[in-house]
Motif scaffolding. Sequence first.
Motif, PDB file in Angstrom:
ATOM      1  N   ILE A   1       0.848  -1.201   0.000  1.00  0.00           N
ATOM      2  CA  ILE A   1       0.000   0.000   0.000  1.00  0.00           C
ATOM      3  C   ILE A   1       0.886   1.255   0.000  1.00  0.00           C
TER       4      ILE A   1
ATOM      5  N   TYR B   1       2.475   1.590  -3.332  1.00  0.00           N
ATOM      6  CA  TYR B   1       1.486   2.083  -4.294  1.00  0.00           C
ATOM      7  C   TYR B   1       1.337   3.598  -4.147  1.00  0.00           C
ATOM      8  N   ARG B   2       1.226   4.043  -2.898  1.00  0.00           N
ATOM      9  CA  ARG B   2       1.070   5.479  -2.645  1.00  0.00           C
ATOM     10  C   ARG B   2       2.262   6.263  -3.175  1.00  0.00           C
TER      11      ARG B   2
ATOM     12  N   ILE C   1      -7.752   6.023   8.968  1.00  0.00           N
ATOM     13  CA  ILE C   1      -7.931   7.141   8.033  1.00  0.00           C
ATOM     14  C   ILE C   1      -7.320   8.423   8.611  1.00  0.00           C
TER      15      ILE C   1
ATOM     16  N   ILE D   1      -3.740   8.330   7.872  1.00  0.00           N
ATOM     17  CA  ILE D   1      -3.469   8.650   6.463  1.00  0.00           C
ATOM     18  C   ILE D   1      -3.554  10.158   6.244  1.00  0.00           C
TER      19      ILE D   1
ATOM     20  N   GLU E   1      -0.507  12.517   5.039  1.00  0.00           N
ATOM     21  CA  GLU E   1      -0.557  13.338   3.843  1.00  0.00           C
ATOM     22  C   GLU E   1      -0.135  14.786   4.117  1.00  0.00           C
TER      23      GLU E   1
ATOM     24  N   TYR F   1       2.135   6.098   6.362  1.00  0.00           N
ATOM     25  CA  TYR F   1       1.431   5.121   5.525  1.00  0.00           C
ATOM     26  C   TYR F   1       1.754   3.700   5.938  1.00  0.00           C
TER      27      TYR F   1
ATOM     28  N   PHE G   1      -4.093  -1.592   9.188  1.00  0.00           N
ATOM     29  CA  PHE G   1      -5.190  -2.031   8.337  1.00  0.00           C
ATOM     30  C   PHE G   1      -5.116  -3.537   8.079  1.00  0.00           C
TER      31      PHE G   1
ATOM     32  N   ARG H   1      -4.936  10.980  -6.066  1.00  0.00           N
ATOM     33  CA  ARG H   1      -5.872   9.978  -6.562  1.00  0.00           C
ATOM     34  C   ARG H   1      -5.635   8.645  -5.860  1.00  0.00           C
ATOM     35  N   ARG H   2      -4.360   8.336  -5.678  1.00  0.00           N
ATOM     36  CA  ARG H   2      -4.036   7.086  -5.001  1.00  0.00           C
ATOM     37  C   ARG H   2      -4.482   7.095  -3.541  1.00  0.00           C
ATOM     38  N   ARG H   3      -4.300   8.241  -2.904  1.00  0.00           N
ATOM     39  CA  ARG H   3      -4.743   8.357  -1.522  1.00  0.00           C
ATOM     40  C   ARG H   3      -6.244   8.085  -1.424  1.00  0.00           C
TER      41      ARG H   3
ATOM     42  N   PHE I   1      -8.038   6.309  -3.512  1.00  0.00           N
ATOM     43  CA  PHE I   1      -8.255   4.869  -3.720  1.00  0.00           C
ATOM     44  C   PHE I   1      -8.004   4.087  -2.437  1.00  0.00           C
ATOM     45  N   ILE I   2      -6.889   4.415  -1.771  1.00  0.00           N
ATOM     46  CA  ILE I   2      -6.537   3.691  -0.542  1.00  0.00           C
ATOM     47  C   ILE I   2      -7.627   3.856   0.508  1.00  0.00           C
ATOM     48  N   ILE I   3      -8.088   5.105   0.678  1.00  0.00           N
ATOM     49  CA  ILE I   3      -9.129   5.341   1.695  1.00  0.00           C
ATOM     50  C   ILE I   3     -10.427   4.630   1.318  1.00  0.00           C
TER      51      ILE I   3
ATOM     52  N   PHE J   1     -10.670   1.933  -0.406  1.00  0.00           N
ATOM     53  CA  PHE J   1     -10.438   0.503  -0.191  1.00  0.00           C
ATOM     54  C   PHE J   1     -10.621   0.148   1.291  1.00  0.00           C
TER      55      PHE J   1
END
Lengths: 429, 607
Positions: free
Chosen positions: A184, A187-188, A351, A354, A358, A370, A377, B13-15, B17-19, B21
């Motif tokens: 994850i 990916y981010r 969340i 996250i 960010e 993350y 998660f 956009r990825r953030r 998607f992650i949220i 998901f």
Amino acid sequence: MNKYYIPSNMRPQLSIFKNIDKFTVLVYFILIIVGWLSVYAAEIKDTHQSIFDFSQHYGKQFVWILTALVLAVVILIMDVKFFPAFAYIIFGVGIISLIGVLLFGVTVNATKAWFHVGGVAIQPSEFVKYATALALARLIYESKTRTKTFQVIIKPFILIAIPFVLVVMQSDMGTSLVFSSFVIVLYREGYISGWLLLLGILAVILFVMTLLVNEFYIMGALTILGIITAIFLRKKPSAVKQLLVVLILVNGYVYSADYAYNEILEPHQRLRIAVLVDETVDLRGAGYNLHQSKIAIGSGGLTGKGFLQGTQTKFSFVPEQGTDFIFCTIGEEWGFVGSTLLIGLFLTLIIRIIILAERQRSSFSRVFGYALASVLFFHFMVNIGMTIGMVPVMGIPLPYISYGGSSLWAFTIFLFTFLKLDSRRLDLL
Amino acid sequence: MLNSNQSSEHASRRRVFIIIFIILTGIIFLARLFYIQVIDHRYKVYASSNVQRTITEYPARGLIYDRNGELLVYNEPYYDLMVIPAQVGEIDTTEFISLFDITREQFDNRMQSARHFSRFTPSLFQRQISKDSYAAIQEKLFRFPGFFVQPRTLRKYVHPIAAHTFGYVGEAGPSVIENEPYYRQGDYIGISGIEKHYEEELRGHKGSRIVMVDALNRAIGSFQDGRYDTMAVAGTDLYSSLDMDLQIYGEKLMQNKRGSIVAVEPSTGQILALVTSPGYDPDLLVGRVRSRNYRMLQADTLNPLFNRALMANYPPGSVFKTANFLIGLQEGGINANSTYSCPGHYRSGGITIRCRPHPQPVNPITAIQHSCNTFSAIQFRNTLELPKFESMQEALTNWRNHLMSMGFARAFNSDLPHELPGLLGSADYYDQVYGTRGWRALTVISLSIGQGEIGTTPIQLANFAAIVANRGFYHTPHVVKAIGAPDNLNPDYIEPNYTTIDSMHYEIMAEAMFETVEAGTGRFSRIPDIPMAGKTGTVQNPHGENHSAFIAFAPVEEPQIAISVIVENAGSGAAWAAPISSLMVEKYLTGEIKRGWFEQRILDAKF
């Protein structure tokens, strides 16, 4: 340098708690108290009714909570620069401890993952998640300005693979898979494309389907689907060619998935998957735990049986009722309402992390945040998922809730390190 | 490298998607939880079956005493060995199989079937371990975790007597379980005899306890402080009308003979002794050996399971003359002074009935005393041909109704099991055989001496003796005197049943029967100092030697015992049935036998 930047040594140190995200700390406190009460409810015995009885898990958990809070304060006191600076060293210590545990460790439940230190069992792999998160954050932070060449991209994967392999060698499949949650993060950070991730998810879905349905039916269905698509694409020969290649690959995958399931997985691993697919498989063995777990949760109903009124967990129908299957007690005693609140708490926490990640200016802090969110998660998904029969049974705890010192300490250090980083987000670049 | 704008756009956009998901996972979990917690109710049922075990408390079955309070039937504890396979750990199998005296294969088979049934609930491993074996096993049982014993009880008999009367107990069969909700698999139920008729009194009430158990099936405590628990209520004790000593004595006298003894207390209808021979030891039909022994008894050519006293159907022979005379006296076919001479036979219309020599002439009393066939035939014909009857059918029906009022040709339907009604030719029957106008008194003349279309059971004959003893009424014969306490009389049989014959005629027959024993066919069986009335019968048997029959009551005034005895294929009534009756009466009235040689002759006899 940001124009608002004021060197930390020039600012007044009002309190170590300054700038700490109070909301996250509140959620943390709610979780550990819910956890402590749940361990008590799950394991209370007629002969040991005090929640402070230190011969019992619930009494010990109180000690773990107090010491975890001390650790949290220690983390907050430390200089924020310590974490990026010592990331690799901490990671190295973690790796050495994993090797050490393989050589000198104690086997518990067929898993060689424990050190016994003065009567206390410590599970290094719990801390290695934290160490890996630090190292990963450092690695990505260092390569943030570089072009993403293959060499750059492969490094984090190698980093994650090292603890993964070592934990696999401990025969602890559940914990080792936790390291896969770092995808994850990758990916981010753009190390993995969304398509690749989607492909991975599809692969898992296909894999499960091959267990449910004869693989030749699936292959047939995929082929028919391919032919129909090819008819639509008949004007584009190159697309049809690509489609053909994809079709062959997918069919090959479906065929080999079945082979892998039957030939590569150990029998007990196969059973853990089989019981998910068919409720009635092996009710006396592997299916028993899952069945009893679902009975405990299902019997809770809408509002539950009330605190300490659960019967299924207390009378040991549910295995590991204070550790891995702690969610059963919550489901049984607090019902759907309580389960919803707990799931809500976890989603809020993840969340929130996250969102905090960010807002970091430093990619080190962001990646670390993350990583924390991903690990939380993964634990949340696998632990609760397995109790309700949606994920194969893997022995990993529910963070902050399950009984266990190593887990509580590791997740507390993990969370408060991030909160510390967040509180000094303006100091770090 | 991506430029920073593109990069942050991708990143956000990825953030998202992650949220998404993560939230999606939460929603899927909640949907699943909603399903198993709120919609699917199976798990609540599973949960209570997990933790609640209903334990049945079996009540002790009621005891059975004799009329004097002597214990006859009681319960003996035994133990069923149960096993919970999941709790069986490493055990010393060699020691186990030697302790329980089973083979290795039996051990393996039973363990396997128990495991197959359930690993977590108890299965029966070995049935009915006796008290003595249990004592030896008890102290070693702790070495075999997962095994425990469940106490039950089995019937036990103080003396091996009255097996047919007591009946037996067995596990309730599938049809019983289906029809009567009280019974569950493994419950015991009375299958015959007193055990069956008084099942509801004897069984008591099962109790049940709900206990909470943990995953290892260990009891954790009672469910809701025992709010739903019920105590077992022990069965009610019964006081049988049997006299234990008399029953034992009767069975002893009937050894090596086929036949029966029925002794009744005339004033109450209580059965004092009910002997059928050959019989069997009631212990044979108890517990796990029952079905095997039952098959064995069934295969026995002497038919010990056949309860002759209630089911055997004999022509009564001369014993029946007494009943016929009573009807004749009542209807006016004869009177107390009717006198006929007997030429040694009765001959009319080509039919001859032979008679034995005896003093001449005969009246109703001496005709009974010497069992005169001629007088019997004359009075029977006189009675049926009385002008007040418009037809033979009416006359015979009248005769038959008198007999039915005396308890013949019907079952008493009391607490005696499997009783048969006997038979008695009816007008309809003769109409069918001979045509409506095809028969007359002479056609059925053999009925006058108790032969022909007539079958009586020993209990009917004993009841008839009791009717004469009572001079005209009877209480339904029954075998349980009191329920719960000795003075709590069985309410079903208190009302007397009056016959259709006037009491004064019974006085004549009572005197005739007294003379029979004093100086008639029964004189060899006279008991010194006890005035006894009796009537012999020698039942013609086309299949072999005649049956020996006798009915009696004593003392003649205020009788305390009425009795019928039948000894199959033994010959004349005077030779065997009468002496046995005489011994039974002496035993009952005096408690001892003074005529040793007389008794020995009977004990030595074999038929």
